[in-house]
Design a protein around this motif. Structure first.
Motif, PDB file in Angstrom:
ATOM      1  N   ASN A  65       0.842  -1.185   0.000  1.00  0.00           N
ATOM      2  CA  ASN A  65       0.000   0.000   0.000  1.00  0.00           C
ATOM      3  C   ASN A  65       0.881   1.239   0.000  1.00  0.00           C
ATOM      4  O   ASN A  65       1.734   1.406   0.870  1.00  0.00           O
ATOM      5  CB  ASN A  65      -0.905   0.017   1.231  1.00  0.00           C
ATOM      6  CG  ASN A  65      -2.029  -0.991   1.112  1.00  0.00           C
ATOM      7  OD1 ASN A  65      -2.432  -1.327   0.012  1.00  0.00           O
ATOM      8  ND2 ASN A  65      -2.528  -1.456   2.229  1.00  0.00           N
ATOM      9  N   GLN A  66       0.651   2.082  -1.004  1.00  0.00           N
ATOM     10  CA  GLN A  66       1.426   3.310  -1.114  1.00  0.00           C
ATOM     11  C   GLN A  66       0.486   4.489  -1.316  1.00  0.00           C
ATOM     12  O   GLN A  66      -0.538   4.380  -1.990  1.00  0.00           O
ATOM     13  CB  GLN A  66       2.405   3.227  -2.291  1.00  0.00           C
ATOM     14  CG  GLN A  66       3.473   2.160  -2.158  1.00  0.00           C
ATOM     15  CD  GLN A  66       4.461   2.228  -3.308  1.00  0.00           C
ATOM     16  OE1 GLN A  66       4.961   3.291  -3.662  1.00  0.00           O
ATOM     17  NE2 GLN A  66       4.755   1.077  -3.906  1.00  0.00           N
ATOM     18  N   THR A  67       0.837   5.607  -0.730  1.00  0.00           N
ATOM     19  CA  THR A  67       0.037   6.819  -0.835  1.00  0.00           C
ATOM     20  C   THR A  67      -0.013   7.295  -2.287  1.00  0.00           C
ATOM     21  O   THR A  67       0.996   7.305  -2.984  1.00  0.00           O
ATOM     22  CB  THR A  67       0.628   7.916   0.062  1.00  0.00           C
ATOM     23  OG1 THR A  67       0.597   7.464   1.422  1.00  0.00           O
ATOM     24  CG2 THR A  67      -0.154   9.211  -0.058  1.00  0.00           C
ATOM     25  N   ASN A 127      -0.120   4.822   5.285  1.00  0.00           N
ATOM     26  CA  ASN A 127       0.411   6.004   4.602  1.00  0.00           C
ATOM     27  C   ASN A 127       1.869   5.731   4.267  1.00  0.00           C
ATOM     28  O   ASN A 127       2.734   5.764   5.142  1.00  0.00           O
ATOM     29  CB  ASN A 127       0.272   7.224   5.515  1.00  0.00           C
ATOM     30  CG  ASN A 127       0.773   8.492   4.853  1.00  0.00           C
ATOM     31  OD1 ASN A 127       1.000   8.535   3.646  1.00  0.00           O
ATOM     32  ND2 ASN A 127       0.953   9.531   5.641  1.00  0.00           N
ATOM     33  N   TYR A 166      -6.355   4.369  -3.221  1.00  0.00           N
ATOM     34  CA  TYR A 166      -5.979   4.623  -1.830  1.00  0.00           C
ATOM     35  C   TYR A 166      -4.734   3.859  -1.379  1.00  0.00           C
ATOM     36  O   TYR A 166      -4.317   4.016  -0.238  1.00  0.00           O
ATOM     37  CB  TYR A 166      -7.146   4.288  -0.905  1.00  0.00           C
ATOM     38  CG  TYR A 166      -8.298   5.255  -1.037  1.00  0.00           C
ATOM     39  CD1 TYR A 166      -8.226   6.513  -0.469  1.00  0.00           C
ATOM     40  CD2 TYR A 166      -9.449   4.911  -1.748  1.00  0.00           C
ATOM     41  CE1 TYR A 166      -9.271   7.414  -0.596  1.00  0.00           C
ATOM     42  CE2 TYR A 166     -10.500   5.800  -1.878  1.00  0.00           C
ATOM     43  CZ  TYR A 166     -10.408   7.049  -1.292  1.00  0.00           C
ATOM     44  OH  TYR A 166     -11.452   7.942  -1.419  1.00  0.00           O
ATOM     45  N   GLY A 167      -4.155   3.057  -2.243  1.00  0.00           N
ATOM     46  CA  GLY A 167      -2.974   2.325  -1.811  1.00  0.00           C
ATOM     47  C   GLY A 167      -2.042   1.925  -2.937  1.00  0.00           C
ATOM     48  O   GLY A 167      -1.101   1.170  -2.714  1.00  0.00           O
ATOM     49  N   HIS A 186      -4.698   8.074   0.888  1.00  0.00           N
ATOM     50  CA  HIS A 186      -4.220   6.784   1.378  1.00  0.00           C
ATOM     51  C   HIS A 186      -5.261   6.191   2.313  1.00  0.00           C
ATOM     52  O   HIS A 186      -6.111   6.890   2.873  1.00  0.00           O
ATOM     53  CB  HIS A 186      -2.875   6.928   2.107  1.00  0.00           C
ATOM     54  CG  HIS A 186      -2.912   7.837   3.304  1.00  0.00           C
ATOM     55  ND1 HIS A 186      -3.349   7.424   4.533  1.00  0.00           N
ATOM     56  CD2 HIS A 186      -2.561   9.141   3.442  1.00  0.00           C
ATOM     57  CE1 HIS A 186      -3.266   8.428   5.386  1.00  0.00           C
ATOM     58  NE2 HIS A 186      -2.799   9.487   4.751  1.00  0.00           N
TER      59      HIS A 186
END
Length: 748
Positions: free
Chosen positions: A69-71, A94, A334-335, A90
């Motif tokens: 998961n990446q902003t 975050n 979001y990710g 995110h």
């Protein structure tokens, strides 16, 4: 003579010995089987372990990077054309991935000194520490950085021997297939560091308001110290505990030769300032980022309607263009670490939101709702607002894009006038009978409540006054309902129609549709009248990059579809301009100050919905005005037009003078106001109109009227040349009569 009992005893003894012998044999056999099985199991485990360690990567760090998961970032152009960051999106994690060479050496050294001082020398496992963990039967203190990376990527944190064994194999495998730098980069970007921060970049921004490459040794030690217990060692919530751990980290760095004594003393005595401290002063870059983020929000708390619109648009396009499921598209937003370069005009959006939040120009100051979409003429949505008043959440109902309402007379240019001009059925000065027509039990009437004057009026006059009889007559008697519906759906791309109920006379003539349409779709449709006849699909972003910089979707070469000819578009634009320039035009009060404005108003028969769709040489916009729970609107004039003028006057205030470009598809001609044909020397009363080059009327050859005749059958758009015969009386709005006029328009 032997005694009788001695033989029985010997026999019993022999049986006992035999039983013992059998038991021993059985035990030996069982032991042999167990030993053999153990050898097989150990051999299998050993062979499997060797296979895993020496085999292909069990964890692909490149894939792991992409799957973390990446902003995501939203960018927009500022007034100078520079791309600036306006917002970050995110979920629970975050994370901003930062490449190895962008992470300062002191950050790498701090983590190695504190977490794994033999990192550069071992092959994935520190065996001395690992044996100690097995003896203690816990999972504290034995994991190397490589092993911690395995846990970060797999998410497996169970305290079991099996998990530990598999972790060891995976760590050995990682070290076999990747360099130390690659492993350390992945680790520093996946480690949890409290406050929702994953990785050192977001931690640096959260705690110090800096990028990671701006941190000094003391600050790096603070962040490295969070790792073991993110809550307990949180430097903001538990500064004393973090300080103790930080000093220990700096001591380890000194002992391991990673910093000098002088650097150690400087780091220990450095005055740490966190983002929550009163004396914290953000950097210029941070101040700019905060200001941009503030501008991207409708309030201090919630993101703007434009951001909402971008999110919905990106989710839709990831599904339609790349085959994502809805959940996959949402997760990417979001990710997925996306870089989304939005098409918003920050100044226009901010101005429009200010007007809507504060209800400037709204005649009903309290309860009325409204929505607006503003576009350029090639599909770029420069601003969108889906609510009047203060926005109270993220991704709430956007009335501009997601709430269709009946368009009233604003549908007429799309279903009757432009198709009939395109098919050469009518011209600017064609005379048509202002008289009611019926279809399937439905009969139209005008805003005044009558069924027409019984007089002949020109197309221009009928459109400017928003008569209902004329478009109904065009559709029913001239082009047909099928053609009207085809233009609305397949040319102008109105997607909210219901064929079974809307493919009929009333919906096509006066907009009494089942569901209606949206501000977004009306704006895109009307843009064709200002760009030479092209339909451009609305877009909210220029392009999207994934976390690795690969372009996923690109709108920068948005192709238009020519849906009407250039000539038709030019004639329609000039016709619609008379709505704001003619003294009898329904939009005469709402012309944008200082700029040519083409427009059309719309009002439903029950007075529940008001529309104003209009454009200048810069922008085109559709405004809807009404109530969420429909009720009659009792205001002077058209409140949608008032909002449109308020917004457009504001956003055009500092723009240079500009005029619409007259293209090569239409010509301006003088016509006879008595016959509608091109004026000849014998014509007493004339006016000017615009005509397609391939459909110019014949010249007038004479008529029986003179300028003094009291004939209300004629009209003109030119006030200077209008005679007594040409000045039609303006009509006051009539009360709806639902028994006789199902969906009739009451434009005023």
């Amino acid at each position: 003579m032997p005694q009788k009992g001695s033989g029985a005893a010997k026999k019993k003894k022999r049986n006992r010995l035999n039983n013992l012998s059998n038991a021993g044999a059985f035990f030996i056999s069982l032991l042999a089987i167990f030993g053999f099985t153990l050898i097989i199991c150990v051999g299998y485990v050993f062979i499997n372990a060797v296979t895993v360690v020496a085999g292909d990567p069990v964890i692909n760090l490149e894939s792991a990077r992409n799957n973390q998961n990446q902003t995501s970032f939203l960018y927009a152009e500022d007034s100078s054309g520079k791309q600036i960051e306006v917002l970050r999106l995110h979920g629970e994690e975050n994370r901003i991935w930062v490449d190895f060479d962008k992470i300062p050496k002191q950050m790498k050294d701090a983590f190695i000194a504190l977490e794994d001082k033999r990192f550069q020398n071992h092959h994935g496992v520190d065996w001395i520490r690992t044996i100690g963990v097995f003896i203690k039967q816990n999972d504290q203190g034995g994991s190397t950085i490589t092993q911690q990376l395995v846990k970060n990527v797999t998410g497996n944190n169970q305290v079991t021997y099996v998990r530990k064994f598999n972790e060891i194999l995976s760590a050995l495998n990682l070290e076999k297939n990747f360099t130390k730098d690659e492993i350390l980069e992945a680790y520093l970007n996946t480690i949890y560091l409290g406050q929702g921060c994953y990785g050192v970049e977001t931690a640096a921004e959260t705690y110090f308001g800096k990028s990671v490459d701006e941190l000094n040794v003391s600050e790096c030690a603070v962040i490295a110290s969070i790792t073991q217990m993110p809550y307990s060692y949180d430097p903001i919530n538990n500064p004393e505990d973090n300080r103790t751990r930080q000093l220990y980290c700096l001591g380890e760095m000194l002992d391991q030769g990673k910093i000098t004594k002088e650097e150690y003393e400087e780091a220990v005595n450095f005055d740490l300032i966190f983002t929550t401290d009163d004396d914290y002063v953000p950097s210029e870059a941070e101040l700019e980022r905060r200001e941009n983020e503030k501008n991207a929000k409708a309030s201090s708390e919630f993101q703007s309607f434009y951001v909402d619109f971008v999110i919905d648009d990106v989710i839709d396009r990831l599904q339609s263009d790349l085959g994502y499921s809805y959940n996959e598209a949402r997760d990417a937003i979001y990710g997925g670490g996306l870089r989304i370069y939005t098409a918003v005009d920050l100044d226009v959006q901010k101005t429009t939101e200010d007007i809507y939040v504060n209800r400037k120009g709204f005649e009903d100051k309290k309860n009325a709702q409204s929505a607006i979409t503003i576009m350029d003429y090639k599909g770029r949505v420069v601003a969108i607002v889906g609510q009047a008043g203060v926005k109270e959440g993220n991704r709430v109902l956007n009335r501009a894009s997601s709430s269709p309402r009946s368009p009233g007379s604003s549908i007429k240019p799309l279903t009757s006038y432009s198709p009939a001009i395109e098919l050469n059925e009518i011209t600017w000065s064609s005379y048509l009978l202002d008289s009611s027509v019926s279809y399937g039990g439905w009969r139209t009437r005008n805003a005044s409540g009558d069924y027409g004057s019984g007089a002949n009026v020109t197309v221009q006059n009928a459109l400017a006054r928003s008569l209902n009889t004329i478009p109904a007559r065009i559709i029913i008697n001239m082009i047909g309902i099928d053609t009207a519906y085809d233009y609305l759906v397949n040319k102008y791309h109105i997607t909210t129609t219901v064929e079974e109920s809307d493919k009929s006379a009333a919906p096509m003539s006066i907009g009494s549709m089942t569901y209606g349409t949206t501000s977004l779709e009306m704006t895109a449709a009307y843009a064709a009248f200002g760009n030479g006849g092209y339909y451009y699909k609305p877009y909210s972003f220029y392009y999207i990059e994934d976390a690795n910089g690969k372009i996923l979707i690109d709108n920068r070469n948005n192709k238009g579809e020519q849906v009407i000819s250039t000539g038709t578009a030019e004639v329609m634009r000039h016709l619609l301009m008379t709505v704001t320039t003619s003294y009898y035009g329904t939009g005469s009060s709402y012309k944008t100050s200082g700029f040519d404005t083409f427009a059309k108003t719309g009002t439903t028969d029950d007075n529940n919905d008001k529309w104003f769709v209009g454009g200048t040489p810069y922008y085109v916009a559709a405004v809807w005005y009404g109530y969420d729970i429909p009720e009659s609107i009792y205001t002077w004039g058209n409140p949608a037009g008032a909002v449109h003028k308020t917004v457009f006057d504001a956003i055009h205030e500092d723009l240079p003078d500009k005029e619409f470009e007259d293209l090569d598809g239409a010509v301006e001609k003088t016509y006879c106001t008595y016959t509608g044909k091109l004026a000849s020397s014998s014509c007493y009363s004339t006016a000017t109109g615009w005509y397609k080059k391939d459909n110019v009327p014949d010249y007038c050859t004479g008529h029986y009227y003179s300028p003094s005749d009291d004939d209300e059958d004629k009209d003109s758009d030119s006030e200077e040349k209008t005679t007594k015969a040409e000045a039609p009386a303006t009509s006051a709005p009539a009360q709806a009569d639902n028994d006789t006029d199902d969906g009739a328009d009451t434009d005023d």
